[in-house]
Design an enzyme around this catalytic site. Structure first.
Site, PDB file in Angstrom:
ATOM      1  CE1 TYR A 269       0.392   8.027   2.452  1.00  0.00           C
ATOM      2  CE2 TYR A 269       0.933   5.754   1.943  1.00  0.00           C
ATOM      3  CZ  TYR A 269       0.072   6.689   2.490  1.00  0.00           C
ATOM      4  OH  TYR A 269      -1.099   6.266   3.072  1.00  0.00           O
TER       5      TYR A 269
ATOM      6  CE  LYS B  55      -3.811   4.630   0.444  1.00  0.00           C
ATOM      7  NZ  LYS B  55      -2.430   4.573   0.926  1.00  0.00           N
TER       8      LYS B  55
ATOM      9  CG  HIS C 284      -4.808   9.692   0.177  1.00  0.00           C
ATOM     10  ND1 HIS C 284      -3.457   9.699  -0.076  1.00  0.00           N
ATOM     11  CD2 HIS C 284      -4.929   9.309   1.471  1.00  0.00           C
ATOM     12  CE1 HIS C 284      -2.801   9.340   1.013  1.00  0.00           C
ATOM     13  NE2 HIS C 284      -3.675   9.090   1.965  1.00  0.00           N
TER      14      HIS C 284
ATOM     15  CG  ASP D  92      -1.828   1.187   1.287  1.00  0.00           C
ATOM     16  OD1 ASP D  92      -2.920   1.059   0.701  1.00  0.00           O
ATOM     17  OD2 ASP D  92      -1.482   2.233   1.862  1.00  0.00           O
TER      18      ASP D  92
HETATM   19  P1  NDP Z   1       0.794   1.603  11.920  1.00  0.00           P
HETATM   20  O1  NDP Z   1      -0.387   1.566  12.819  1.00  0.00           O
HETATM   21  O2  NDP Z   1       0.999   0.542  10.921  1.00  0.00           O
HETATM   22  O3  NDP Z   1       2.059   1.755  12.864  1.00  0.00           O
HETATM   23  C1  NDP Z   1       3.346   1.987  12.380  1.00  0.00           C
HETATM   24  C2  NDP Z   1       4.276   2.105  13.586  1.00  0.00           C
HETATM   25  O4  NDP Z   1       4.295   0.862  14.294  1.00  0.00           O
HETATM   26  C3  NDP Z   1       5.704   2.403  13.203  1.00  0.00           C
HETATM   27  O5  NDP Z   1       6.237   3.270  14.202  1.00  0.00           O
HETATM   28  C4  NDP Z   1       6.366   1.024  13.233  1.00  0.00           C
HETATM   29  O6  NDP Z   1       7.744   1.141  13.513  1.00  0.00           O
HETATM   30  C5  NDP Z   1       5.628   0.374  14.381  1.00  0.00           C
HETATM   31  N1  NDP Z   1       5.535  -1.097  14.294  1.00  0.00           N
HETATM   32  C6  NDP Z   1       5.194  -1.835  13.212  1.00  0.00           C
HETATM   33  N2  NDP Z   1       5.158  -3.155  13.522  1.00  0.00           N
HETATM   34  C7  NDP Z   1       5.476  -3.253  14.829  1.00  0.00           C
HETATM   35  C8  NDP Z   1       5.617  -4.343  15.718  1.00  0.00           C
HETATM   36  N3  NDP Z   1       5.421  -5.598  15.329  1.00  0.00           N
HETATM   37  N4  NDP Z   1       5.963  -4.076  17.009  1.00  0.00           N
HETATM   38  C9  NDP Z   1       6.165  -2.789  17.421  1.00  0.00           C
HETATM   39  N5  NDP Z   1       6.046  -1.715  16.617  1.00  0.00           N
HETATM   40  C10 NDP Z   1       5.704  -1.939  15.332  1.00  0.00           C
HETATM   41  O7  NDP Z   1       0.781   3.073  11.232  1.00  0.00           O
HETATM   42  P2  NDP Z   1       0.536   3.791   9.865  1.00  0.00           P
HETATM   43  O8  NDP Z   1      -0.128   5.069  10.224  1.00  0.00           O
HETATM   44  O9  NDP Z   1       1.758   3.829   9.064  1.00  0.00           O
HETATM   45  O10 NDP Z   1      -0.572   2.920   9.092  1.00  0.00           O
HETATM   46  C11 NDP Z   1      -0.267   1.807   8.291  1.00  0.00           C
HETATM   47  C12 NDP Z   1      -0.437   2.098   6.807  1.00  0.00           C
HETATM   48  O11 NDP Z   1      -1.779   2.476   6.493  1.00  0.00           O
HETATM   49  C13 NDP Z   1       0.374   3.311   6.307  1.00  0.00           C
HETATM   50  O12 NDP Z   1       1.752   3.046   6.245  1.00  0.00           O
HETATM   51  C14 NDP Z   1      -0.304   3.572   4.994  1.00  0.00           C
HETATM   52  O13 NDP Z   1       0.104   2.629   4.026  1.00  0.00           O
HETATM   53  C15 NDP Z   1      -1.769   3.386   5.395  1.00  0.00           C
HETATM   54  N6  NDP Z   1      -2.364   4.680   5.845  1.00  0.00           N
HETATM   55  C16 NDP Z   1      -3.343   5.231   5.039  1.00  0.00           C
HETATM   56  C17 NDP Z   1      -3.927   6.429   5.363  1.00  0.00           C
HETATM   57  C18 NDP Z   1      -4.983   6.980   4.487  1.00  0.00           C
HETATM   58  O14 NDP Z   1      -5.346   8.167   4.655  1.00  0.00           O
HETATM   59  N7  NDP Z   1      -5.528   6.214   3.568  1.00  0.00           N
HETATM   60  C19 NDP Z   1      -3.539   7.201   6.581  1.00  0.00           C
HETATM   61  C20 NDP Z   1      -2.555   6.505   7.388  1.00  0.00           C
HETATM   62  C21 NDP Z   1      -2.016   5.304   7.013  1.00  0.00           C
HETATM   63  P3  NDP Z   1       8.953   0.837  12.458  1.00  0.00           P
HETATM   64  O15 NDP Z   1       8.507   1.246  11.081  1.00  0.00           O
HETATM   65  O16 NDP Z   1      10.044   1.704  12.989  1.00  0.00           O
HETATM   66  O17 NDP Z   1       9.234  -0.626  12.573  1.00  0.00           O
END
Ligand code: NDP
Length: 310
Positions: free
Chosen positions: A54, A79, A110, A49
Site C-alpha cells: 500500500y 502483509k 497477501h 489494516d
Molecule cells: P471499501 O469497501 O472499504 O470501500 C472504500 C470506499 O468506500 C471509499 O471510496 C470510501 O470513500 C467509501 N466509504 C467508506 N465509508 C463510507 C460511508 N460510510 N459512506 C459512503 N462511502 C464510504 O474498500 P477497500 O477496497 O478499501 O477495502 C477495505 C480495506 O480492506 C482496504 O482498505 C484494505 O485495508 C483491505 N483490502 C485488502 C485486500 C487484500 O488483498 N487483502 C484487497 C482490498 C482491500 P472515502 O475514503 O473517500 O471516504
C-alpha cells in the site's frame, strides 16, 4: 436497538484477540493515510489494516505514535508482498522499520502467489509488480509456492509478529496448506473480499470448521462504495433508520466476520465504527441479496497463469 461503537473482539486460534472493526488503508495515500489513522484511533478504533504494497506503512506508523493511544491497545496488521515470498524475514523487518514498530499483531500472506524478484533486486525495490513483455505478471511458480512461504512465515520470531495468517486463500488453497508436511500452525485469519454481493457462505463455513476467522475486505465493494447503491440495503437502512454502510457492517459482525472499512473522510471513519444487532428479517434479507441479483467481485487482479479463488 440503536447503533453504538463496536468494541467487541474475537479470540483467534492462538489466543490473541482481534477487534471486529478495523480501519482499511488501501489507496489511502501519505497525509490522508496519516490523518485517517489518527482520526480512527481518536474515534475508538483499535485495529488498523495496512500492507507493504500500500506504500503507506510510514504514515500509518507515525499516526499510531502520534495518536497517544498505547501501542499495546492497538491491533496492527500488515502483509507480505509476493516479491518477498522467499524472504518473509527480510520483508517483515522492512515493514517494522517503515512502521517504526517493534512488532505487528498480525502478518498476512497477501496473496497465495509468489512473484519473481529479479527486477526487484535490480531496482532494489520489492514493492512493485514486475511484468513480463506480454503484459502478464512475472510470477515465481516454477520452483516456489505458497506452502514454502508459509513454512518460512511459521519460523518468524514471535517477538516481532504475534499472529500469522493468510489472505485471498480459497478453500482448496487452505486445504493444501493444512495438509502440507511442513504445516504446524493453522492461519489465524483468512482476509478475503466479502460483502452482500460476495457473501462467501461456503468459505466462511469452511474457515469456521478450521477455527480460522474470516476478515471482510472491500465490505462496501471497494472504491466508490457501490454496495451502498443496492435497493435492499437502502430499504433496510430506511426501515431501521441507520445509514446503509452501518447495515452492511452490522450484518458482517453478526456473521462473526471481522470488517475492514476504508475511509479517509473523518465523518465516515467515525460513523463506520457503529454497528447494531439486525432483526432476523433484515439479517436474512441481506443474506439473500446475491442470490437475487447475482454475485459480483470487485478486486480481481490478473494472476495468470495462477488461478485464484478456486
Ligand atoms: P471499501 O469497501 O472499504 O470501500 C472504500 C470506499 O468506500 C471509499 O471510496 C470510501 O470513500 C467509501 N466509504 C467508506 N465509508 C463510507 C460511508 N460510510 N459512506 C459512503 N462511502 C464510504 O474498500 P477497500 O477496497 O478499501 O477495502 C477495505 C480495506 O480492506 C482496504 O482498505 C484494505 O485495508 C483491505 N483490502 C485488502 C485486500 C487484500 O488483498 N487483502 C484487497 C482490498 C482491500 P472515502 O475514503 O473517500 O471516504
Amino acid at each position: 436497538m440503536t447503533l453504538s461503537n463496536s468494541t467487541a473482539k474475537v479470540t483467534l486460534n492462538d489466543g490473541n484477540q482481534l477487534p471486529y472493526v478495523g480501519l482499511g488503508t488501501w489507496q489511502s495515500k501519505e497525509n490522508d493515510a496519516y490523518k485517517a489513522v489518527v482520526a480512527a484511533l481518536k474515534a475508538g478504533y483499535r485495529h488498523i489494516d495496512t500492507a507493504a504494497i500500500y506504500g503507506n506503512e510510514e504514515e500509518v506508523g507515525r499516526a499510531i505514535k502520534d495518536s497517544g493511544v498505547r501501542r499495546s491497545e492497538i491491533f496492527v496488521t500488515t502483509k507480505l508482498w509476493g516479491t518477498q515470498h522467499r524472504h518473509p524475514d527480510d520483508a517483515l523487518n522492512q515493514s517494522l522499520e517503515r512502521l517504526g514498530l517493534d512488532y505487528v499483531d498480525l502478518y498476512l500472506m497477501h496473496w497465495p502467489v509468489p512473484i519473481n524478484d529479479a527486477q526487484c533486486k535490480k531496482d532494489n525495490n520489492y514493492l512493485q509488480i514486475p511484468m513480463n513483455e506480454d503484459g502478464t505478471r512475472d510470477l515465481d511458480l516454477a520452483s516456489w509456492d505458497f506452502i514454502k512461504t508459509w513454512e518460512l512465515m511459521q519460523a518468524l520470531p514471535k517477538s516481532k509478529v504475534k499472529s500469522i495468517g493468510v489472505s485471498n486463500f480459497s478453500i482448496n488453497n487452505i486445504k493444501d496448506l493444512l495438509a502440507s508436511p511442513g504445516n504446524k500452525e493453522v492461519p489465524v485469519v483468512n482476509q478475503v473480499e466479502l460483502h452482500p454481493l460476495l457473501p462467501q457462505f461456503e468459505l466462511v463455513e469452511f474457515c469456521k470448521s478450521k477455527n480460522i476467522v474470516v476478515e471482510a475486505y472491500s465490505p462496501l465493494g471497494s472504491t466508490g462504495a457501490p454496495i451502498l447503491e443496492l435497493g435492499t440495503i437502502n430499504e433496510v437502512s430506511k426501515k431501521l433508520a441507520i445509514p446503509p454502510a452501518n447495515v452492511v457492517f452490522s450484518w458482517l459482525i453478526q456473521r462473526k466476520i471481522v470488517v475492514l472499512p476504508k475511509s479517509v473522510t473523518e465523518s465516515r471513519i467515525i460513523s463506520n465504527l457503529q454497528t447494531m444487532e439486525l432483526p432476523a428479517e433484515e439479517f436474512s434479507k441481506l443474506n439473500n441479496i446475491s442470490s437475487e441479483v447475482g454475485e459480483k467481485r470487485s478486486v480481481k487482479p490478473n494472476w495468470t497463469p495462477f488461478i485464484p479463488f478456486v
